[in-house]
Write a protein that holds these residues in place. Structure first.
Motif, PDB file in Angstrom:
ATOM      1  N   VAL A 120       0.831  -1.203   0.000  1.00 52.45           N
ATOM      2  CA  VAL A 120       0.000   0.000   0.000  1.00 52.45           C
ATOM      3  C   VAL A 120       0.865   1.252   0.000  1.00 52.45           C
ATOM      4  CG1 VAL A 120      -1.567   1.331   1.495  1.00 52.45           C
ATOM      5  CG2 VAL A 120      -2.028  -1.079   1.020  1.00 52.45           C
ATOM      6  N   ARG A 121       0.366   2.294  -0.680  1.00 51.77           N
ATOM      7  CA  ARG A 121       0.984   3.618  -0.644  1.00 51.77           C
ATOM      8  C   ARG A 121      -0.031   4.602  -0.075  1.00 51.77           C
ATOM      9  NH1 ARG A 121       4.781   0.801  -1.292  1.00 51.77           N
ATOM     10  NH2 ARG A 121       6.403   0.991  -2.876  1.00 51.77           N
ATOM     11  N   MET A 122       0.472   5.509   0.770  1.00 52.10           N
ATOM     12  CA  MET A 122      -0.376   6.493   1.430  1.00 52.10           C
ATOM     13  C   MET A 122       0.295   7.862   1.365  1.00 52.10           C
ATOM     14  SD  MET A 122      -1.783   4.290   4.672  1.00 52.10           S
ATOM     15  CE  MET A 122      -3.466   4.841   4.457  1.00 52.10           C
ATOM     16  N   ALA A 123      -0.496   8.905   1.613  1.00 54.61           N
ATOM     17  CA  ALA A 123       0.033  10.272   1.728  1.00 54.61           C
ATOM     18  C   ALA A 123      -0.399  10.813   3.084  1.00 54.61           C
ATOM     19  CB  ALA A 123      -0.506  11.157   0.611  1.00 54.61           C
ATOM     20  N   ALA A 124       0.494  11.543   3.734  1.00 54.40           N
ATOM     21  CA  ALA A 124       0.191  12.094   5.060  1.00 54.40           C
ATOM     22  C   ALA A 124       1.021  13.345   5.279  1.00 54.40           C
ATOM     23  CB  ALA A 124       0.500  11.068   6.148  1.00 54.40           C
ATOM     24  N   PRO A 125       0.541  14.234   6.152  1.00 50.69           N
ATOM     25  CA  PRO A 125       1.372  15.380   6.524  1.00 50.69           C
ATOM     26  C   PRO A 125       2.472  14.952   7.490  1.00 50.69           C
ATOM     27  CG  PRO A 125      -0.713  15.449   7.709  1.00 50.69           C
ATOM     28  CD  PRO A 125      -0.784  14.275   6.779  1.00 50.69           C
ATOM     29  N   LEU A 126       3.648  15.515   7.309  1.00 48.86           N
ATOM     30  CA  LEU A 126       4.765  15.298   8.222  1.00 48.86           C
ATOM     31  C   LEU A 126       4.796  16.490   9.177  1.00 48.86           C
ATOM     32  CD1 LEU A 126       7.336  13.810   9.123  1.00 48.86           C
ATOM     33  CD2 LEU A 126       8.565  15.068   7.331  1.00 48.86           C
ATOM     34  N   ASN A 127       4.461  16.256  10.440  1.00 49.05           N
ATOM     35  CA  ASN A 127       4.339  17.341  11.403  1.00 49.05           C
ATOM     36  C   ASN A 127       5.640  17.676  12.111  1.00 49.05           C
ATOM     37  OD1 ASN A 127       1.589  17.528  10.815  1.00 49.05           O
ATOM     38  ND2 ASN A 127       1.062  15.999  12.356  1.00 49.05           N
ATOM     39  N   ALA A 128       6.464  16.663  12.375  1.00 48.88           N
ATOM     40  CA  ALA A 128       7.710  16.881  13.116  1.00 48.88           C
ATOM     41  C   ALA A 128       8.590  15.654  12.973  1.00 48.88           C
ATOM     42  CB  ALA A 128       7.415  17.137  14.592  1.00 48.88           C
ATOM     43  N   VAL A 129       9.870  15.823  13.251  1.00 51.30           N
ATOM     44  CA  VAL A 129      10.783  14.696  13.423  1.00 51.30           C
ATOM     45  C   VAL A 129      11.530  14.917  14.729  1.00 51.30           C
ATOM     46  CG1 VAL A 129      11.080  14.130  10.978  1.00 51.30           C
ATOM     47  CG2 VAL A 129      12.614  15.784  12.048  1.00 51.30           C
ATOM     48  N   GLY A 130      11.728  13.831  15.452  1.00 52.56           N
ATOM     49  CA  GLY A 130      12.481  13.899  16.693  1.00 52.56           C
ATOM     50  C   GLY A 130      13.967  13.758  16.443  1.00 52.56           C
ATOM     51  N   PRO A 131      14.751  13.729  17.517  1.00 52.68           N
ATOM     52  CA  PRO A 131      16.194  13.506  17.365  1.00 52.68           C
ATOM     53  C   PRO A 131      16.452  12.183  16.659  1.00 52.68           C
ATOM     54  CG  PRO A 131      15.689  14.247  19.587  1.00 52.68           C
ATOM     55  CD  PRO A 131      14.375  13.972  18.920  1.00 52.68           C
ATOM     56  N   THR A 132      17.410  12.190  15.749  1.00 54.17           N
ATOM     57  CA  THR A 132      17.695  11.004  14.959  1.00 54.17           C
ATOM     58  C   THR A 132      18.138   9.849  15.846  1.00 54.17           C
ATOM     59  OG1 THR A 132      18.879  10.204  13.018  1.00 54.17           O
ATOM     60  CG2 THR A 132      20.091  11.661  14.461  1.00 54.17           C
ATOM     61  N   ALA A 133      17.723   8.638  15.443  1.00 62.01           N
ATOM     62  CA  ALA A 133      18.036   7.427  16.204  1.00 62.01           C
ATOM     63  C   ALA A 133      18.035   6.249  15.234  1.00 62.01           C
ATOM     64  CB  ALA A 133      16.996   7.205  17.303  1.00 62.01           C
ATOM     65  N   PRO A 134      18.733   5.154  15.588  1.00 65.53           N
ATOM     66  CA  PRO A 134      18.725   4.001  14.690  1.00 65.53           C
ATOM     67  C   PRO A 134      17.357   3.325  14.665  1.00 65.53           C
ATOM     68  CG  PRO A 134      19.984   3.528  16.681  1.00 65.53           C
ATOM     69  CD  PRO A 134      19.611   4.970  16.737  1.00 65.53           C
ATOM     70  N   ASP A 135      17.007   2.774  13.512  1.00 67.17           N
ATOM     71  CA  ASP A 135      15.782   2.009  13.356  1.00 67.17           C
ATOM     72  C   ASP A 135      15.894   0.766  14.241  1.00 67.17           C
ATOM     73  OD1 ASP A 135      13.640   0.450  12.526  1.00 67.17           O
ATOM     74  OD2 ASP A 135      14.229   0.390  10.419  1.00 67.17           O
ATOM     75  N   PRO A 136      14.949   0.547  15.174  1.00 65.15           N
ATOM     76  CA  PRO A 136      15.071  -0.619  16.064  1.00 65.15           C
ATOM     77  C   PRO A 136      15.027  -1.957  15.335  1.00 65.15           C
ATOM     78  CG  PRO A 136      12.961   0.501  16.397  1.00 65.15           C
ATOM     79  CD  PRO A 136      13.773   1.361  15.481  1.00 65.15           C
ATOM     80  N   ALA A 137      14.379  -2.020  14.168  1.00 62.52           N
ATOM     81  CA  ALA A 137      14.273  -3.292  13.441  1.00 62.52           C
ATOM     82  C   ALA A 137      15.567  -3.655  12.721  1.00 62.52           C
ATOM     83  CB  ALA A 137      13.125  -3.223  12.442  1.00 62.52           C
ATOM     84  N   SER A 138      16.261  -2.651  12.175  1.00 66.38           N
ATOM     85  CA  SER A 138      17.421  -2.942  11.331  1.00 66.38           C
ATOM     86  C   SER A 138      18.737  -2.393  11.867  1.00 66.38           C
ATOM     87  CB  SER A 138      17.192  -2.358   9.927  1.00 66.38           C
ATOM     88  OG  SER A 138      17.174  -0.940  10.006  1.00 66.38           O
ATOM     89  N   GLY A 139      18.651  -1.462  12.808  1.00 64.00           N
ATOM     90  CA  GLY A 139      19.859  -0.799  13.285  1.00 64.00           C
ATOM     91  C   GLY A 139      20.358   0.288  12.351  1.00 64.00           C
ATOM     92  N   ARG A 140      19.639   0.503  11.228  1.00 65.40           N
ATOM     93  CA  ARG A 140      20.054   1.537  10.273  1.00 65.40           C
ATOM     94  C   ARG A 140      19.812   2.918  10.853  1.00 65.40           C
ATOM     95  NH1 ARG A 140      16.945  -1.622   5.729  1.00 65.40           N
ATOM     96  NH2 ARG A 140      18.538  -3.101   5.128  1.00 65.40           N
TER      97      ARG A 140
END
Length: 198
Positions: A120-140
């Motif tokens: 599925v593809r969706m569109a949404a507003p991006l309201n904010a981003v927090g401090p950068t952190a690694p993805d818990p699933a991949s460590g990326r």
């Protein structure tokens, strides 16, 4: 069209971008996912008020992606919940209500153990981003870039099918989110400390 602006650091990052080969999944704009076809992934075109979208760059291999990923049990089969969770995990993104755009029909089922599925593809507003952190699933640890939707298609390497998908996303964003049809073309990396955007 004006000149695309970006910093020397972004130029260096973009010089390492590597595109995945296109899978050739047919794009089904606006069509509901047929009953019985499992939805395995949800990815989003996340818009800031000036019309740009969030793209993620993996600095280890240069692969660019939209935020999103696989549905998990806690998503209760809801692609919008999966998108909000995945965007938070990958990009520390806080998004608004997600709007369905359509789906990609994966007949090979690489995300479903070799059985056909929908992405599925969706569109949404991006309201904010927090401090950068690694993805818990991949460590990326992704770099977060805001780019015009057309440039996102180019960075993703999705070609004409991706362009059709981007146009569907922009159409929904203009109509439902109040996004301008012509996006700001400056390429901007979001700060590691985070930012309020919406």
């Amino acid at each position: 069209m004006g000149r695309i602006e970006y910093s020397a650091e972004i130029a260096e990052l973009l010089g390492r971008v590597r595109r995945r080969p296109t899978a050739g999944w047919p794009w089904r704009p606006g069509e509901p996912v047929p009953e019985g076809l499992p939805v395995k992934q949800s990815w989003g075109w996340l818009f800031v008020p000036d019309g740009r979208v969030l793209t993620l760059v993996n600095p280890r291999d240069g692969v660019v992606s939209l935020p999103g990923g696989s549905l998990e049990p806690e998503d209760a089969g809801d692609p919008a919940l999966a998108l909000a969770r995945e965007a938070g995990e990958e990009a520390q993104a806080v998004i608004g209500a997600a709007h369905y755009l359509g789906y990609l029909y994966d007949r090979v089922g690489s995300a479903n153990g070799g059985h056909e599925c929908a992405r599925v593809r969706m569109a949404a507003p991006l309201n904010a981003v927090g401090p950068t952190a690694p993805d818990p699933a991949s460590g990326r640890h992704y770099r977060r870039l805001l780019v015009a939707p057309g440039l996102a298609v180019e960075l993703l390497g999705w070609g004409e099918p991706g362009l059709r998908q981007a146009r569907a996303a922009v159409e929904v964003a203009v109509r439902l989110l109040g996004i301008p049809a012509a996006a700001n073309e400056t390429i901007e990396e979001l700060p590691p400390s985070g930012a309020v955007l919406g």
